[in-house]
Design a protein around this motif. Structure first.
Motif, PDB file in Angstrom:
ATOM      1  N   THR A   1      80.493  49.839  47.455  1.00 37.54           N
ATOM      2  CA  THR A   1      80.178  51.226  47.108  1.00 37.54           C
ATOM      3  C   THR A   1      80.967  52.190  47.987  1.00 37.54           C
ATOM      4  OG1 THR A   1      78.430  52.871  46.821  1.00 37.54           O
ATOM      5  CG2 THR A   1      78.139  51.342  48.619  1.00 37.54           C
TER       6      THR A   1
ATOM      7  N   ARG B   1      68.664  55.965  42.009  1.00 38.75           N
ATOM      8  CA  ARG B   1      68.023  55.702  43.308  1.00 38.75           C
ATOM      9  C   ARG B   1      66.511  55.880  43.207  1.00 38.75           C
ATOM     10  NH1 ARG B   1      72.862  58.699  44.783  1.00 38.75           N
ATOM     11  NH2 ARG B   1      74.260  57.331  45.957  1.00 38.75           N
TER      12      ARG B   1
ATOM     13  N   ASP C   1      75.974  47.403  50.642  1.00 47.50           N
ATOM     14  CA  ASP C   1      76.927  47.125  49.557  1.00 47.50           C
ATOM     15  C   ASP C   1      78.309  47.639  49.948  1.00 47.50           C
ATOM     16  OD1 ASP C   1      78.360  46.749  47.243  1.00 47.50           O
ATOM     17  OD2 ASP C   1      76.986  47.878  45.963  1.00 47.50           O
TER      18      ASP C   1
ATOM     19  N   ARG D   1      73.219  59.173  39.282  1.00 46.99           N
ATOM     20  CA  ARG D   1      73.150  58.287  40.453  1.00 46.99           C
ATOM     21  C   ARG D   1      71.883  58.579  41.256  1.00 46.99           C
ATOM     22  NH1 ARG D   1      78.688  59.486  40.519  1.00 46.99           N
ATOM     23  NH2 ARG D   1      78.389  60.972  42.216  1.00 46.99           N
TER      24      ARG D   1
ATOM     25  N   LEU E   1      71.234  48.274  42.641  1.00 42.96           N
ATOM     26  CA  LEU E   1      70.337  48.585  43.761  1.00 42.96           C
ATOM     27  C   LEU E   1      69.137  47.646  43.789  1.00 42.96           C
ATOM     28  CD1 LEU E   1      70.266  52.491  43.700  1.00 42.96           C
ATOM     29  CD2 LEU E   1      71.274  51.052  45.472  1.00 42.96           C
TER      30      LEU E   1
ATOM     31  N   VAL F   1      74.060  58.572  51.383  1.00 43.84           N
ATOM     32  CA  VAL F   1      72.953  57.665  51.054  1.00 43.84           C
ATOM     33  C   VAL F   1      71.673  58.155  51.736  1.00 43.84           C
ATOM     34  CG1 VAL F   1      72.070  55.299  51.272  1.00 43.84           C
ATOM     35  CG2 VAL F   1      74.486  55.687  50.707  1.00 43.84           C
TER      36      VAL F   1
ATOM     37  N   MET G   1      74.168  51.230  38.310  1.00 44.77           N
ATOM     38  CA  MET G   1      73.802  51.451  39.706  1.00 44.77           C
ATOM     39  C   MET G   1      72.345  51.050  39.937  1.00 44.77           C
ATOM     40  SD  MET G   1      73.981  54.923  41.928  1.00 44.77           S
ATOM     41  CE  MET G   1      73.615  54.906  43.676  1.00 44.77           C
TER      42      MET G   1
ATOM     43  N   THR H   1      80.083  55.212  48.515  1.00 45.65           N
ATOM     44  CA  THR H   1      79.185  56.279  48.962  1.00 45.65           C
ATOM     45  C   THR H   1      79.060  56.264  50.480  1.00 45.65           C
ATOM     46  OG1 THR H   1      77.939  55.966  46.920  1.00 45.65           O
ATOM     47  CG2 THR H   1      76.915  57.310  48.641  1.00 45.65           C
TER      48      THR H   1
ATOM     49  N   GLU I   1      71.982  49.794  49.243  1.00 46.77           N
ATOM     50  CA  GLU I   1      73.173  50.631  49.058  1.00 46.77           C
ATOM     51  C   GLU I   1      74.002  50.683  50.341  1.00 46.77           C
ATOM     52  OE1 GLU I   1      74.643  54.826  47.052  1.00 46.77           O
ATOM     53  OE2 GLU I   1      72.487  54.454  47.245  1.00 46.77           O
TER      54      GLU I   1
END
Length: 163
Positions: free
Chosen positions: A119, A22, A116, A18, A71, A126, A67, A121, A113
């Protein structure tokens, strides 16, 4: 590597993939802006050639392909909204159009991100992850602190309930 093939990996391996997604998303968005390439061409290039690429002295890591694509796609689809959110986090004399293109790509990837809703996260994760990306691109500079401040502002706007 897709989500279906990541299910048998350890938590640490998935986290690294992940993080790599990014990092590669920032590179892809930068490449799209500076070369004018389409999202289809750039995402295919990264998925087919960059992930896991081998060099003489090091290997690129594998990335979570799903992912990465999400993104980049969301950053393109929500670019106006992300850029407005970034502008509100920047000082008036430095609108997003005046900042370094690498930082612009980073804010767009991070913004995608943060926006979203699917997600899980947390925003603080993040922020930490993208500050790490900034440190990779600007290892001896002040940009990571700048990124932290801007992303904190963006995260509070995008997900105020998380703070």
């Amino acid at each position: 590597m897709t989500a279906g093939t990541t299910s048998n990996l350890s938590g640490n391996q998935r986290r690294k993939m992940r993080s790599a997604a990014r990092f590669f998303a920032v590179q892809a968005l930068f490449q799209m802006e500076t070369t004018g390439q389409t999202i289809e061409n750039v995402t295919a290039e990264f998925a087919n050639y960059r992930f896991g690429e081998r060099f003489e002295d090091y290997d690129m890591v594998e990335a979570d392909t799903d992912m990465f694509r999400r993104l980049v796609t969301d950053a393109v689809n929500w670019q106006a909204k992300i850029d407005q959110m970034t502008d509100r986090a920047l000082v008036a004399k430095w609108p997003i159009a005046r900042i370094d293109p690498t930082l612009r790509a980073l804010f767009r990837a991070a913004g995608s991100e943060l926006l979203d809703e699917s997600t899980p996260t947390p925003p603080k994760v993040v922020i930490t992850e993208f500050v790490g990306v900034a440190e990779a691109f600007f290892p001896d500079a002040k940009e990571p602190r700048f990124v932290n401040a801007v992303l904190d502002h963006m995260a509070r706007e995008a997900r105020p309930e998380a703070f």
